[in-house]
Design an enzyme around this catalytic site. Structure first.
Site, PDB file in Angstrom:
ATOM      1  N   THR A  42      -1.787   1.661   2.117  1.00 51.36           N
ATOM      2  CA  THR A  42      -0.903   2.810   2.364  1.00 51.36           C
ATOM      3  C   THR A  42       0.144   2.447   3.418  1.00 51.36           C
ATOM      4  OG1 THR A  42      -0.865   5.172   2.786  1.00 51.36           O
ATOM      5  CG2 THR A  42      -2.500   3.926   4.021  1.00 51.36           C
ATOM      6  N   LYS A  98       2.860  -0.910   1.708  1.00 54.56           N
ATOM      7  CA  LYS A  98       2.857  -0.934   0.240  1.00 54.56           C
ATOM      8  C   LYS A  98       3.790  -2.004  -0.344  1.00 54.56           C
ATOM      9  CE  LYS A  98       1.454   3.818  -0.687  1.00 54.56           C
ATOM     10  NZ  LYS A  98       1.708   5.048  -1.418  1.00 54.56           N
ATOM     11  N   ASN A 119      -0.295  -0.084  -4.273  1.00 54.64           N
ATOM     12  CA  ASN A 119      -1.229   0.730  -3.471  1.00 54.64           C
ATOM     13  C   ASN A 119      -2.690   0.417  -3.782  1.00 54.64           C
ATOM     14  OD1 ASN A 119      -1.450   2.006  -5.986  1.00 54.64           O
ATOM     15  ND2 ASN A 119      -1.975   3.935  -5.026  1.00 54.64           N
ATOM     16  N   ALA A 134      14.174   8.402  -0.789  1.00 52.49           N
ATOM     17  CA  ALA A 134      14.284   7.077  -1.413  1.00 52.49           C
ATOM     18  C   ALA A 134      13.275   6.111  -0.799  1.00 52.49           C
ATOM     19  CB  ALA A 134      15.712   6.541  -1.250  1.00 52.49           C
ATOM     20  N   GLY A 187       8.879   5.006  -0.393  1.00 55.36           N
ATOM     21  CA  GLY A 187       7.872   4.451  -1.299  1.00 55.36           C
ATOM     22  C   GLY A 187       7.524   5.396  -2.438  1.00 55.36           C
ATOM     23  N   ALA A 188       7.311   6.675  -2.122  1.00 51.93           N
ATOM     24  CA  ALA A 188       6.923   7.628  -3.165  1.00 51.93           C
ATOM     25  C   ALA A 188       8.054   7.792  -4.181  1.00 51.93           C
ATOM     26  CB  ALA A 188       6.577   8.968  -2.528  1.00 51.93           C
ATOM     27  N   TYR A 204       1.381  17.802  -0.238  1.00 53.36           N
ATOM     28  CA  TYR A 204       0.308  18.702  -0.701  1.00 53.36           C
ATOM     29  C   TYR A 204      -0.320  19.483   0.455  1.00 53.36           C
ATOM     30  CZ  TYR A 204      -1.810  14.305   0.571  1.00 53.36           C
ATOM     31  OH  TYR A 204      -2.122  13.162   1.240  1.00 53.36           O
TER      32      TYR A 204
HETATM   33  P1  NAP Z   1       8.520   6.780   3.261  1.00 55.41           P
HETATM   34  O1  NAP Z   1       8.499   5.536   2.461  1.00 55.41           O
HETATM   35  O2  NAP Z   1       8.372   6.700   4.733  1.00 55.41           O
HETATM   36  O3  NAP Z   1       9.901   7.551   2.908  1.00 55.41           O
HETATM   37  C1  NAP Z   1      10.240   8.730   3.580  1.00 55.41           C
HETATM   38  C2  NAP Z   1      11.489   9.352   2.924  1.00 55.41           C
HETATM   39  O4  NAP Z   1      11.732  10.597   3.567  1.00 55.41           O
HETATM   40  C3  NAP Z   1      12.738   8.513   3.070  1.00 55.41           C
HETATM   41  O5  NAP Z   1      13.567   8.770   1.962  1.00 55.41           O
HETATM   42  C4  NAP Z   1      13.361   9.098   4.353  1.00 55.41           C
HETATM   43  O6  NAP Z   1      14.768   8.944   4.394  1.00 55.41           O
HETATM   44  C5  NAP Z   1      13.034  10.559   4.184  1.00 55.41           C
HETATM   45  N1  NAP Z   1      12.957  11.247   5.470  1.00 55.41           N
HETATM   46  C6  NAP Z   1      11.996  11.096   6.418  1.00 55.41           C
HETATM   47  N2  NAP Z   1      12.245  11.926   7.450  1.00 55.41           N
HETATM   48  C7  NAP Z   1      13.372  12.609   7.148  1.00 55.41           C
HETATM   49  C8  NAP Z   1      14.130  13.614   7.814  1.00 55.41           C
HETATM   50  N3  NAP Z   1      13.773  14.093   9.017  1.00 55.41           N
HETATM   51  N4  NAP Z   1      15.220  14.109   7.208  1.00 55.41           N
HETATM   52  C9  NAP Z   1      15.583  13.658   5.990  1.00 55.41           C
HETATM   53  N5  NAP Z   1      14.928  12.705   5.316  1.00 55.41           N
HETATM   54  C10 NAP Z   1      13.825  12.187   5.874  1.00 55.41           C
HETATM   55  O7  NAP Z   1       7.380   7.782   2.781  1.00 55.41           O
HETATM   56  P2  NAP Z   1       6.774   7.930   1.298  1.00 55.41           P
HETATM   57  O8  NAP Z   1       5.624   7.027   1.138  1.00 55.41           O
HETATM   58  O9  NAP Z   1       7.894   7.842   0.320  1.00 55.41           O
HETATM   59  O10 NAP Z   1       6.204   9.424   1.345  1.00 55.41           O
HETATM   60  C11 NAP Z   1       7.062  10.559   1.220  1.00 55.41           C
HETATM   61  C12 NAP Z   1       6.204  11.809   1.046  1.00 55.41           C
HETATM   62  O11 NAP Z   1       5.436  11.721  -0.151  1.00 55.41           O
HETATM   63  C13 NAP Z   1       5.174  11.980   2.175  1.00 55.41           C
HETATM   64  O12 NAP Z   1       5.108  13.343   2.509  1.00 55.41           O
HETATM   65  C14 NAP Z   1       3.863  11.512   1.549  1.00 55.41           C
HETATM   66  O13 NAP Z   1       2.742  12.142   2.120  1.00 55.41           O
HETATM   67  C15 NAP Z   1       4.058  11.952   0.097  1.00 55.41           C
HETATM   68  N6  NAP Z   1       3.251  11.188  -0.868  1.00 55.41           N
HETATM   69  C16 NAP Z   1       2.387  11.873  -1.662  1.00 55.41           C
HETATM   70  C17 NAP Z   1       1.627  11.209  -2.590  1.00 55.41           C
HETATM   71  C18 NAP Z   1       0.668  12.002  -3.467  1.00 55.41           C
HETATM   72  O14 NAP Z   1      -0.220  11.404  -4.069  1.00 55.41           O
HETATM   73  N7  NAP Z   1       0.826  13.285  -3.593  1.00 55.41           N
HETATM   74  C19 NAP Z   1       1.719   9.815  -2.732  1.00 55.41           C
HETATM   75  C20 NAP Z   1       2.629   9.127  -1.908  1.00 55.41           C
HETATM   76  C21 NAP Z   1       3.380   9.833  -0.965  1.00 55.41           C
HETATM   77  P3  NAP Z   1      15.478   7.629   5.029  1.00 55.41           P
HETATM   78  O15 NAP Z   1      15.556   6.607   3.929  1.00 55.41           O
HETATM   79  O16 NAP Z   1      16.804   8.134   5.458  1.00 55.41           O
HETATM   80  O17 NAP Z   1      14.610   7.171   6.180  1.00 55.41           O
END
Ligand code: NAP
Length: 462
Positions: free
Chosen positions: A66, A70, A91, A133, A135-136, A234
């Protein structure tokens, strides 16, 4: 669980790990399937490659990976599944017997695919908008391409990250002669999206607990175009984004099921088994109860077991609301339960029970529910009751029950020649279902309401 020399180990690698739900999911599956496998979190702060090599030597069966590893983990693999390679994120690591290392998979996109299928959401020929944009988002955009979305917009705070993701996945699909229209934008350019009936994935961490009132795009105009909104968050269960989608006429979903399914698919890869649907349903129910605990109290049991009298007193004592589900239905329908049974039939009544449970699950807190005797006998209702709160089975013997209700005239089930025998048989049939539907059983043979209330409150305090 009995840990012994044959116990197999699976690990979760990331940093931080305090709030992960994965150990709960995997250990619960192992418990329900009676598998001698345990799942533990491993915080890795510095040397990811060394951690993986150590895991291999220690015969660790596999890992979940995680945040923040990843992508970085790909360098430590001996093999990678083609989808994971195209997404650029892994993952799940599965031990490869012949290659002296691990093969990487991406089960996030497969988990999302399974949730969308189950919720009957099709991306084919739809305009998809992905907020974020990271990981998710990679998994979401990849899946949208695979499922035949007609156009995909990626909106992100850092435009260059949206651009990178759009370029990479356009390239992946054009290499297969499957050309995709993927358009990167900044959040404030959302008005460049001209299409309607959008499927929007909220894939940023904005709005996640505890910052639940935060929202990426605030303008109503954007939400009016959304047909389906899916939040990758979630927790909370109903995010601000989801509320905005629903208030403007769309359907909204969170992705707790995606989380569960990505775990189930990993578990199946590690253990080379199929996790049955009943097990998945049980884990999902427990997951929801853990994540979104409710403070309601539900009393179930045979007629005459004391549900209404105990419930009413308990509500007063605990300063809670009280709902008797039979009385609630009688008011709603404007006739007695006997009349509903005789005029509209049992099936109609059971459907009413089901629909009020859905409603209570959405709206109720701090309430004691006394339920109709037949309500928990249907497995769907039993799950909804457990979601609603802590379920107590008030149990008394058939003799005690008979003495309590023999002179009551409003019980349709007792209108027969041998009511005692009927009670005895029904209770025999129902006992195991009541036990399964409850969290705890309380003996009410003594018929002492205060004692029953004390037992319930003692259990809740624990
Ligand atoms: P990540 O790789 O850290 O990406 C975070 C994203 O959110 C980036 O696009 C970032 O933009 C943006 N961001 C963060 N803070 C922000 C803010 N204050 N204002 C505007 N944009 C912001 O995280 P991730 O792994 O993609 O996860 C994203 C979400 O999906 C999390 O809430 C995670 O818990 C959830 N998720 C859920 C599952 C599931 O099974 N349901 C699986 C994976 C992830 P920048 O590029 O500008 O930094």
């Amino acid at each position: 669980m009995n840990i012994n020399g044959k116990t197999k180990l699976i690990g979760l690698i990331g940093n931080p790990l305090e709030h992960t739900l994965s150990p709960f999911i995997h250990n619960k599956i192992s418990q329900l399937l009676n598998q001698n496998v345990i799942y533990l979190p491993f915080l890795v702060e510095n040397d990811l490659d060394l951690a993986i090599k150590g895991g291999f030597e220690l015969q660790v069966l596999g890992f979940n990976i995680t945040i923040p590893y990843k992508n970085q983990i790909i360098q430590s693999l001996v093999d990678i599944d083609s989808s994971a390679s195209e997404i650029g994120a892994v993952n799940t690591l599965v031990r490869s017997k012949d290659k002296k290392g691990y093969k990487g998979y991406n089960t996030d996109f497969l988990g999302l695919k399974r949730q969308l299928f189950e919720d009957s959401i099709s991306l084919k020929d739809k305009t998809v908008v992905v907020l974020g944009a990271g990981g998710a988002s990679k998994a979401v955009v990849y899946l949208s391409c695979l499922e035949g979305a007609s156009k995909i917009y990626i909106l992100n705070r850092t435009f260059s990250n949206a651009e990178k993701l759009a370029t990479k996945l356009s390239q992946v699909f054009s290499n297969k002669n499957d050309y995709k229209t993927i358009i990167p934008l900044s959040f404030n350019e959302y008005d460049k999206i001209v299409e309607n009936h959008l499927v929007v994935f909220q894939a940023t961490s904005v709005g996640m607990f505890p910052n639940i009132s935060n929202l990426i795009i605030k303008e109503k105009m954007f939400y009016q175009k959304i047909e389906i909104g899916i939040d990758l968050i979630y927790n909370p269960a109903n995010t601000k984004f989801m509320k905005m989608v629903e208030e403007n006429g769309g359907k909204a979903y969170n992705t707790l099921k995606m989380l569960l399914y990505q775990g189930v698919i990993s578990y199946e890869l590690w253990n080379d088994i199929r996790v049955p649907k009943e097990v998945i349903d049980d884990v999902f129910l427990e997951l929801k109860r853990n994540l979104y605990p409710k403070d309601n109290i539900i009393l179930i049991g045979f007629m005459g077991s004391g549900k209404s009298s105990v419930g009413r007193e308990l509500a007063i004592k605990n300063n809670m609301k009280f709902i008797d589900t039979d009385t609630y239905i009688e008011k709603m329908e404007g006739m007695s339960i006997s009349d509903i049974f005789s005029k509209k039939g049992e099936k109609y009544f059971r459907n009413l029970e089901r629909s009020i449970l859905d409603k209570f699950n959405e709206l109720s807190t701090n309430t004691v529910f006394a339920t109709g005797g037949g309500m928990p006998l249907h497995s769907e209702n039993a799950s909804l009751l457990k979601e609603l709160g802590t379920v107590f089975y008030l149990k008394a013997s058939s003799k005690v029950i008979y003495e309590r209700i023999r002179y009551s005239h409003h019980r349709p089930l007792l209108h027969c020649k041998e009511p005692y025998q009927k009670i005895y048989n029904l209770m025999n049939n129902r006992n195991s279902l009541y036990e399964k539907a409850s969290d705890v059983m309380i003996d009410t043979n003594e018929n002492n309401i205060n004692e029953t209330i004390k037992k319930i409150n003692d259990y809740l305090k624990k």
